[in-house]
Enzyme design. Sequence first.
Site, PDB file in Angstrom:
ATOM      1  N   ASP A 120      18.229  24.518 -11.783  1.00 38.28           N
ATOM      2  CA  ASP A 120      17.700  25.533 -10.869  1.00 38.28           C
ATOM      3  C   ASP A 120      17.630  26.870 -11.582  1.00 38.28           C
ATOM      4  O   ASP A 120      18.618  27.316 -12.173  1.00 38.28           O
ATOM      5  CB  ASP A 120      18.629  25.721  -9.656  1.00 38.28           C
TER       6      ASP A 120
ATOM      7  N   ASP B  88      22.763  25.705 -12.774  1.00 44.03           N
ATOM      8  CA  ASP B  88      22.152  26.839 -12.070  1.00 44.03           C
ATOM      9  C   ASP B  88      22.119  28.060 -12.975  1.00 44.03           C
ATOM     10  O   ASP B  88      23.139  28.426 -13.566  1.00 44.03           O
ATOM     11  CB  ASP B  88      22.996  27.181 -10.823  1.00 44.03           C
TER      12      ASP B  88
ATOM     13  N   ASP C 230      24.269  19.752 -11.009  1.00 43.57           N
ATOM     14  CA  ASP C 230      23.071  20.372 -11.570  1.00 43.57           C
ATOM     15  C   ASP C 230      23.503  21.561 -12.427  1.00 43.57           C
ATOM     16  O   ASP C 230      24.703  21.805 -12.592  1.00 43.57           O
ATOM     17  CB  ASP C 230      22.123  20.832 -10.451  1.00 43.57           C
TER      18      ASP C 230
HETATM   19  N1  DCP Z   1      23.534  28.355  -3.042  1.00 39.05           N
HETATM   20  C1  DCP Z   1      23.057  29.148  -2.043  1.00 39.05           C
HETATM   21  N2  DCP Z   1      21.941  28.783  -1.348  1.00 39.05           N
HETATM   22  C2  DCP Z   1      21.323  27.615  -1.610  1.00 39.05           C
HETATM   23  C3  DCP Z   1      21.809  26.784  -2.620  1.00 39.05           C
HETATM   24  C4  DCP Z   1      22.921  27.191  -3.324  1.00 39.05           C
HETATM   25  O1  DCP Z   1      23.623  30.193  -1.775  1.00 39.05           O
HETATM   26  N3  DCP Z   1      20.244  27.282  -0.896  1.00 39.05           N
HETATM   27  C5  DCP Z   1      24.688  28.829  -3.828  1.00 39.05           C
HETATM   28  C6  DCP Z   1      26.012  28.294  -3.466  1.00 39.05           C
HETATM   29  C7  DCP Z   1      26.347  27.343  -4.559  1.00 39.05           C
HETATM   30  C8  DCP Z   1      25.496  27.795  -5.726  1.00 39.05           C
HETATM   31  O2  DCP Z   1      24.431  28.503  -5.157  1.00 39.05           O
HETATM   32  O3  DCP Z   1      27.687  27.362  -4.891  1.00 39.05           O
HETATM   33  C9  DCP Z   1      24.990  26.678  -6.532  1.00 39.05           C
HETATM   34  O4  DCP Z   1      24.555  25.591  -5.720  1.00 39.05           O
HETATM   35  P1  DCP Z   1      24.932  24.104  -6.084  1.00 39.05           P
HETATM   36  O5  DCP Z   1      24.446  23.244  -4.981  1.00 39.05           O
HETATM   37  O6  DCP Z   1      24.451  23.780  -7.451  1.00 39.05           O
HETATM   38  O7  DCP Z   1      26.523  24.121  -6.016  1.00 39.05           O
HETATM   39  P2  DCP Z   1      27.599  24.156  -7.167  1.00 39.05           P
HETATM   40  O8  DCP Z   1      26.996  24.612  -8.446  1.00 39.05           O
HETATM   41  O9  DCP Z   1      28.714  24.953  -6.607  1.00 39.05           O
HETATM   42  O10 DCP Z   1      28.047  22.654  -7.271  1.00 39.05           O
HETATM   43  P3  DCP Z   1      27.781  21.619  -8.457  1.00 39.05           P
HETATM   44  O11 DCP Z   1      28.814  21.937  -9.479  1.00 39.05           O
HETATM   45  O12 DCP Z   1      27.977  20.268  -7.868  1.00 39.05           O
HETATM   46  O13 DCP Z   1      26.388  21.842  -8.943  1.00 39.05           O
HETATM   47 MG    MG Z   2      25.336  23.630  -9.317  1.00 38.02          MG
END
Ligand code: DCP
Ligand code: MG
Length: 377
Positions: free
Chosen positions: A301, A206, A204
């Site tokens: 997000d 963010d 995704d």
């Molecule tokens: N996060 C958080 N609480 C949540 C969701 C996410 O603290 N309820 C934080 C930790 C993650 C970041 O936000 O690293 C972004 O969430 P993602 O699930 O999008 O994770 P990533 O961006 O690290 O992975 P990807 O590259 O697959 O999107």
């Molecule tokens: Mg992400």
Amino acid sequence: AVNDSEVTPFTVPSYACQRRSTLENHNAVLTDALSLLAENAELSDEDGRGVAFRRAAAVLKALPSAVTNMSQLTGLPCLGGHSLRVIKDILENGTSSEVESTKESERFKALKVLTGIFGVGSKTADRWIREGIHNLQQLRDSGQTLNRAQQAGLEHYDDIKQLVSLAEAEAIRGIVGRAVASVSPEAQIVLTGGFRRGKQTGHDVDFLITHPEEGSEVGLMPKLVSWLESRGLLLYQKTTRNSYLECSEGPGRPPSNIDRFERCLSIFKLSAGQTGSGVQSEETTASPSATERRWRAVRVDLVVSPISQFAFALLGWTGSKLFERELRRWAGHEKGMSLSSHALYDNKQGRYIRASSEEEIFAHLGLEFIPPNERNA
Ligand code: DCP
Ligand code: MG
């Protein structure tokens, strides 16, 4: 005599937030295996086991070269008996029977497919599986009532399961950046999550948004969402209000780890003309409907933070998830502090500790600063 270098054990600090974890991984076969077991545990609501496998995988990711011999692992932290058995199996036989059987199990496959639908968590997937639903067709035929998020998730399933490229993330940053500038000219937007850690793809995109003047961020999210919606850029959105009140927590009630920022979970409509290279990658041409279309759906997000909490929000939303978890564990177990994406609270002194940069937060925690591209634990 045995070659000394082969039996010199590696050394690694216990907490992932004490380590520099780049995207480079010399032990991908082992970490993929442990990550799959972690995923299976998480999908089965066994979070404790999931974290144990994630920690073990992160330790192997941090090693400077490939593990070739079990003796190299002597003294390494976070490697429990179960993880060590899996590693041993792979070093000796090339594969782990437990990993292979998990991967092939009908339950794991069904959990993966069903939780791959935006809006479907492991509990819902488990209930559906118990009702005999194992795939999307069975779900569609079942007449199950789906909420709005799940309906959108099912509709855009093929797009959402495709990874998002950095070019696509940057194109969306451009569009959302223009939207933010138009509804609040002083507001700032930052790409967070995996892309901030230097990843080339993600599941995704963010974003974290703030305003240099405390309080001026209030009302920004609804305006931003309206701007995007009126231009047909959102295929789905659900905004949740900010429910964080520092004063209501008070001394003795440290901030919880649950994020309570104003947050918008959305499915963004990205047009082909909006990315430099076009949205179609080679792999996505498999679906004929996707090749006819001139757009793809992307999970986006949006989070809005007041400037006073921005450093905590930035640190909290940059990840990785394990790095975040380890930061909070370090804060609690080693420093008697509670860290969240909103604040740092000193339990002994009974007060909040202010910070206006990630560097300051690491310093308050007594940790060496780890830049985003080294937080890939
Ligand atoms: N996060 C958080 N609480 C949540 C969701 C996410 O603290 N309820 C934080 C930790 C993650 C970041 O936000 O690293 C972004 O969430 P993602 O699930 O999008 O994770 P990533 O961006 O690290 O992975 P990807 O590259 O697959 O999107
Ligand atoms: Mg992400």
